[in-house]
Design a protein around this motif. Structure first.
Motif, PDB file in Angstrom:
ATOM      1  N   GLU A  35       0.828  -1.198   0.000  1.00 41.69           N
ATOM      2  CA  GLU A  35       0.000   0.000   0.000  1.00 41.69           C
ATOM      3  C   GLU A  35       0.865   1.251   0.000  1.00 41.69           C
ATOM      4  OE1 GLU A  35      -3.660  -1.670   2.693  1.00 41.69           O
ATOM      5  OE2 GLU A  35      -1.993  -0.647   3.658  1.00 41.69           O
ATOM      6  N   LEU A  36       0.221   2.411  -0.181  1.00 39.21           N
ATOM      7  CA  LEU A  36       0.928   3.701  -0.041  1.00 39.21           C
ATOM      8  C   LEU A  36       1.396   3.891   1.395  1.00 39.21           C
ATOM      9  CD1 LEU A  36      -1.401   6.094  -2.080  1.00 39.21           C
ATOM     10  CD2 LEU A  36       0.895   5.301  -2.735  1.00 39.21           C
ATOM     11  N   PRO A  37       2.471   4.622   1.611  1.00 38.40           N
ATOM     12  CA  PRO A  37       2.922   4.873   2.989  1.00 38.40           C
ATOM     13  C   PRO A  37       1.869   5.660   3.766  1.00 38.40           C
ATOM     14  CG  PRO A  37       4.635   5.470   1.407  1.00 38.40           C
ATOM     15  CD  PRO A  37       3.387   5.240   0.614  1.00 38.40           C
ATOM     16  N   THR A  38       2.008   5.566   5.087  1.00 39.71           N
ATOM     17  CA  THR A  38       1.161   6.364   5.975  1.00 39.71           C
ATOM     18  C   THR A  38       2.060   7.374   6.700  1.00 39.71           C
ATOM     19  OG1 THR A  38      -0.286   4.477   6.322  1.00 39.71           O
ATOM     20  CG2 THR A  38      -0.433   6.311   7.914  1.00 39.71           C
ATOM     21  N   LEU A  39       1.674   8.658   6.690  1.00 43.84           N
ATOM     22  CA  LEU A  39       2.524   9.689   7.310  1.00 43.84           C
ATOM     23  C   LEU A  39       1.691  10.885   7.744  1.00 43.84           C
ATOM     24  CD1 LEU A  39       4.427  11.819   4.670  1.00 43.84           C
ATOM     25  CD2 LEU A  39       2.629  10.220   4.023  1.00 43.84           C
ATOM     26  N   SER A  40       2.325  11.759   8.539  1.00 45.57           N
ATOM     27  CA  SER A  40       1.692  13.018   8.968  1.00 45.57           C
ATOM     28  C   SER A  40       2.681  14.174   8.756  1.00 45.57           C
ATOM     29  CB  SER A  40       1.282  12.944  10.442  1.00 45.57           C
ATOM     30  OG  SER A  40       2.416  12.741  11.254  1.00 45.57           O
ATOM     31  N   THR A  41       2.139  15.359   8.652  1.00 48.45           N
ATOM     32  CA  THR A  41       2.961  16.570   8.489  1.00 48.45           C
ATOM     33  C   THR A  41       3.199  17.213   9.852  1.00 48.45           C
ATOM     34  OG1 THR A  41       1.973  16.945   6.310  1.00 48.45           O
ATOM     35  CG2 THR A  41       3.130  18.821   7.351  1.00 48.45           C
ATOM     36  N   ASN A  42       4.466  17.533  10.139  1.00 49.55           N
ATOM     37  CA  ASN A  42       4.805  18.142  11.432  1.00 49.55           C
ATOM     38  C   ASN A  42       4.331  19.593  11.495  1.00 49.55           C
ATOM     39  OD1 ASN A  42       6.018  15.785  12.162  1.00 49.55           O
ATOM     40  ND2 ASN A  42       8.140  16.548  11.970  1.00 49.55           N
ATOM     41  N   ALA A  43       4.227  20.074  12.732  1.00 49.19           N
ATOM     42  CA  ALA A  43       3.900  21.491  12.926  1.00 49.19           C
ATOM     43  C   ALA A  43       5.028  22.369  12.380  1.00 49.19           C
ATOM     44  CB  ALA A  43       3.687  21.765  14.409  1.00 49.19           C
ATOM     45  N   ILE A  44       4.675  23.577  12.020  1.00 48.63           N
ATOM     46  CA  ILE A  44       5.630  24.520  11.431  1.00 48.63           C
ATOM     47  C   ILE A  44       6.195  25.422  12.541  1.00 48.63           C
ATOM     48  CG2 ILE A  44       5.928  26.341   9.713  1.00 48.63           C
ATOM     49  CD1 ILE A  44       3.242  25.083   8.493  1.00 48.63           C
ATOM     50  N   SER A  45       7.523  25.651  12.512  1.00 50.41           N
ATOM     51  CA  SER A  45       8.167  26.470  13.547  1.00 50.41           C
ATOM     52  C   SER A  45       9.270  27.308  12.913  1.00 50.41           C
ATOM     53  CB  SER A  45       8.750  25.568  14.654  1.00 50.41           C
ATOM     54  OG  SER A  45       9.736  24.701  14.123  1.00 50.41           O
ATOM     55  N   ASN A  46       9.902  28.147  13.774  1.00 54.21           N
ATOM     56  CA  ASN A  46      11.040  28.975  13.330  1.00 54.21           C
ATOM     57  C   ASN A  46      10.719  29.782  12.071  1.00 54.21           C
ATOM     58  OD1 ASN A  46      12.565  27.805  15.436  1.00 54.21           O
ATOM     59  ND2 ASN A  46      13.195  26.114  14.107  1.00 54.21           N
ATOM     60  N   ILE A  47       9.565  30.402  12.105  1.00 53.04           N
ATOM     61  CA  ILE A  47       9.126  31.144  10.922  1.00 53.04           C
ATOM     62  C   ILE A  47       9.822  32.497  10.870  1.00 53.04           C
ATOM     63  CG2 ILE A  47       7.149  32.163   9.745  1.00 53.04           C
ATOM     64  CD1 ILE A  47       5.409  30.042  11.221  1.00 53.04           C
ATOM     65  N   THR A  48      10.457  32.811   9.742  1.00 49.37           N
ATOM     66  CA  THR A  48      11.082  34.116   9.499  1.00 49.37           C
ATOM     67  C   THR A  48      10.476  34.683   8.223  1.00 49.37           C
ATOM     68  OG1 THR A  48      12.917  33.429   8.072  1.00 49.37           O
ATOM     69  CG2 THR A  48      13.211  33.129  10.452  1.00 49.37           C
ATOM     70  N   PRO A  49      10.972  35.847   7.785  1.00 50.86           N
ATOM     71  CA  PRO A  49      10.424  36.362   6.519  1.00 50.86           C
ATOM     72  C   PRO A  49      10.729  35.478   5.312  1.00 50.86           C
ATOM     73  CG  PRO A  49      11.406  38.155   7.769  1.00 50.86           C
ATOM     74  CD  PRO A  49      11.805  36.900   8.454  1.00 50.86           C
ATOM     75  N   THR A  50      11.798  34.647   5.387  1.00 50.51           N
ATOM     76  CA  THR A  50      12.191  33.876   4.198  1.00 50.51           C
ATOM     77  C   THR A  50      12.383  32.394   4.463  1.00 50.51           C
ATOM     78  OG1 THR A  50      14.515  34.361   4.647  1.00 50.51           O
ATOM     79  CG2 THR A  50      13.338  35.873   3.165  1.00 50.51           C
ATOM     80  N   THR A  51      12.219  31.945   5.717  1.00 51.69           N
ATOM     81  CA  THR A  51      12.447  30.540   6.032  1.00 51.69           C
ATOM     82  C   THR A  51      11.451  30.050   7.066  1.00 51.69           C
ATOM     83  OG1 THR A  51      14.017  31.024   7.812  1.00 51.69           O
ATOM     84  CG2 THR A  51      14.941  30.774   5.597  1.00 51.69           C
ATOM     85  N   ALA A  52      11.390  28.722   7.190  1.00 48.36           N
ATOM     86  CA  ALA A  52      10.582  28.080   8.235  1.00 48.36           C
ATOM     87  C   ALA A  52      11.107  26.662   8.402  1.00 48.36           C
ATOM     88  CB  ALA A  52       9.107  28.071   7.875  1.00 48.36           C
TER      89      ALA A  52
END
Length: 541
Positions: A35-52
């Motif tokens: 079957e297709l893999p099973t996964l989740s997306t992590n929370a987003i952190s360290n947000i700057t104007p050009t990166t995360a």
């Protein structure tokens, strides 16, 4: 036969038992579903104007070896490997992974999703959204200018926010018009980078001028400025100086000086007094002036080379960047050395001018007599010898003194010693000056023993010398032949010789002296034992 039947029966029973115990194997299905893999997306952190920062967690590989995992993003929903502005590759397999999202645009909403790929295909975690920080100008305030001088001041700034972008330059800029900037200024500073407070030195200003100053901070967005502050540089004026009333006035010298009350906001680079025989002396109109250093503290000036019985005008001066200021003019009149009468220790002495010097006309006769066989002691009493222990000889020829007693146990040339205030024991060089005034050459004066021509005759009194060896006393010095006290206490050479100490040491046990004789018209210069008792003359300070 019977036994045979029994054996066969037993074998049959055993066989039966084995057959009954054996289990029939189950049938296993060799086909596993992938079957297709099973996964989740992590929370987003360290947000700057050009990166995360984000990532994912692959909890199942779907029974198929994973070949890639990472995240993908876009400014529209449901990003995928086919529909994205960017993606990462963060290895393969199951488990948690973290990744950095770069190359973003400030103040923009992005959608991200973790992905994992195996041989079946690519699966995605849930989509998450975030907005990058807005890139703004920094926030900076301007420090109020302090330490204001005619040409400098101190200011600075405080950067409280970098606007979500590194501050790469900071400082202050200034102008004589409002709203100074890096494009419109007459000066600016560069005081490093980063946030926080900083101090700036403003230089090369013009006195008595109003300036406008603003702190600046530059980041990726541009340059921000703090509020404009204004200040006025101090005006440079002439210094304020007062003249000290002349004192210690003699026939050829006096003491004055000055007190600088205000430097006019500029360093005083020269100061002193100037004098003339006409009013309003200045550095351009004077007989002479002194240079007494720099700065604003009070100072004392020695006025020398004066003529007796003459009125002089003196003024203190102070020079700064603006020019030279003068204190009020003071006047004084020099003494007439030949008219001086000095009362000292119950005796009366008179002054006699020789060149620019003012000498005492008489030998000193001060102190308490001790016997010639005694050595003088350092105590609170001035001690003297009288020739042949006769006080009358002290009245006529003056006292005789050992060198240390005369100097009052100092070795400083020109010490006051036993002389009255305003007078001192003449040095060897001061005796030479007097001798040269009477006609001796410099080379002769520097020699030892009997030197010169008739200078001794000019110094000897007109009476009192043996065998009519009197002098002309054309100098007015009036030298009498008082002899001397020798080692051991004997007294020698009364009416034949006169000997006088200088205040100049020759060595530890010797000092320079002068001698006159009834049959020599020259002057003797020699070093003699300090324990001898010689006559003493004083010279006006």
């Amino acid at each position: 036969m019977k036994n045979k039947v029994i054996i066969i029966s037993v074998l049959a029973i055993i066989l039966l038992g084995f057959t009954a115990c054996k289990k029939t194997p189950e049938k296993i299905d060799a086909t596993v579903k992938k079957e297709l893999p099973t996964l989740s997306t992590n929370a987003i952190s360290n947000i700057t104007p050009t990166t995360a920062t984000s990532g994912g967690d692959v909890t199942s590989d779907g029974n198929s070896t994973g070949t890639a995992r990472g995240i993908c993003w876009n400014t529209t929903e449901n990003p995928s490997l086919e529909n994205n502005l960017g993606y990462t590759f963060d290895g393969s397999g199951t488990g948690n992974f973290t990744t950095n999202i770069t190359g973003l645009i400030n103040n923009t909403t992005y959608y991200i999703a973790a992905y994992a790929t195996n041989e079946i295909g690519t699966a995605y975690g849930s989509t998450k959204s975030f907005s990058t920080q807005e890139l703004t100008l920094s926030e900076v305030t301007t420090t109020k200018p302090i330490n204001i001088t005619p040409t400098t001041a101190t200011s600075g700034g405080d950067i409280t926010s970098d606007g979500n972008s590194k501050v790469t330059a900071r400082g202050i800029c200034w102008n004589t018009t409002e709203n100074p900037s890096l494009e419109d200024n007459i000066g600016y500073t560069f005081d490093g980078s980063g946030i926080g407070s900083f101090t700036s030195n403003i230089t090369d200003l013009t006195d008595n001028t109003t300036y406008y100053v603003a702190a600046y901070a530059t980041n990726e967005r541009g340059t921000a400025y703090g509020g404009v502050k204004s200040f006025t540089t101090l005006e440079i004026t002439l210094a304020v100086v007062t003249t000290i009333t002349p004192s210690n006035i003699h026939s050829n010298s006096a003491i004055s000086g000055g007190d600088i009350l205000n430097d006019g906001n500029s360093a005083v680079t020269a100061r002193g007094v100037c004098w003339n025989t006409t009013e309003n002396p200045s550095l351009e109109n004077n007989i002479a002036y002194t240079s007494d250093g720099s700065g604003t503290v009070g100072f004392i000036s020695n006025i020398t080379g004066l003529t007796e019985n003459t009125t002089y005008y003196v003024a203190a001066y102070a020079t700064n960047e603006k020019g030279t200021a003068y204190g009020q003019v003071k006047n004084f009149t020099t003494e007439i050395c030949g008219q001086l009468i000095i009362n000292y220790g119950g005796q009366e002495y008179h002054g006699v001018p020789i060149g620019t010097q003012c000498w005492m006309k008489e030998n000193l006769n001060i102190g308490t007599r001790i016997n010639g066989n005694q050595e003088m002691q350092s105590n609170s009493t001035i001690e003297k010898y009288c020739y042949d222990e006769n006080e009358a000889n002290c009245d006529t020829y003056g006292g005789l003194y050992q060198w240390d007693e005369m100097m009052q146990y100092s070795t400083q040339e020109g010490a006051q010693g036993i002389c009255p205030d305003g007078w001192h024991i003449p040095t060897d060089n001061e005796w030479k000056e007097m001798e040269m005034e009477l006609g001796m050459s410099q080379s002769e004066a520097n020699n030892t023993d009997w030197r010169g021509t008739n200078e001794g005759e000019k110094l000897r009194s007109k009476s009192g010398w043996n065998s009519n060896g009197n002098g002309t006393n054309s100098s007015g010095f009036t030298a009498f032949p008082g002899g001397f006290r020798s080692i051991g206490g004997s007294f020698i050479d009364l009416v034949d010789y006169g000997f006088w100490w200088t205040s100049t040491e020759y060595s530890g046990s010797y000092a320079w002296s002068r001698g006159l004789c009834y049959y020599f018209d020259q002057v003797d210069r020699n070093d003699n034992y300090r324990v001898y008792g010689y006559s003493v003359r004083c010279l006006k300070d």
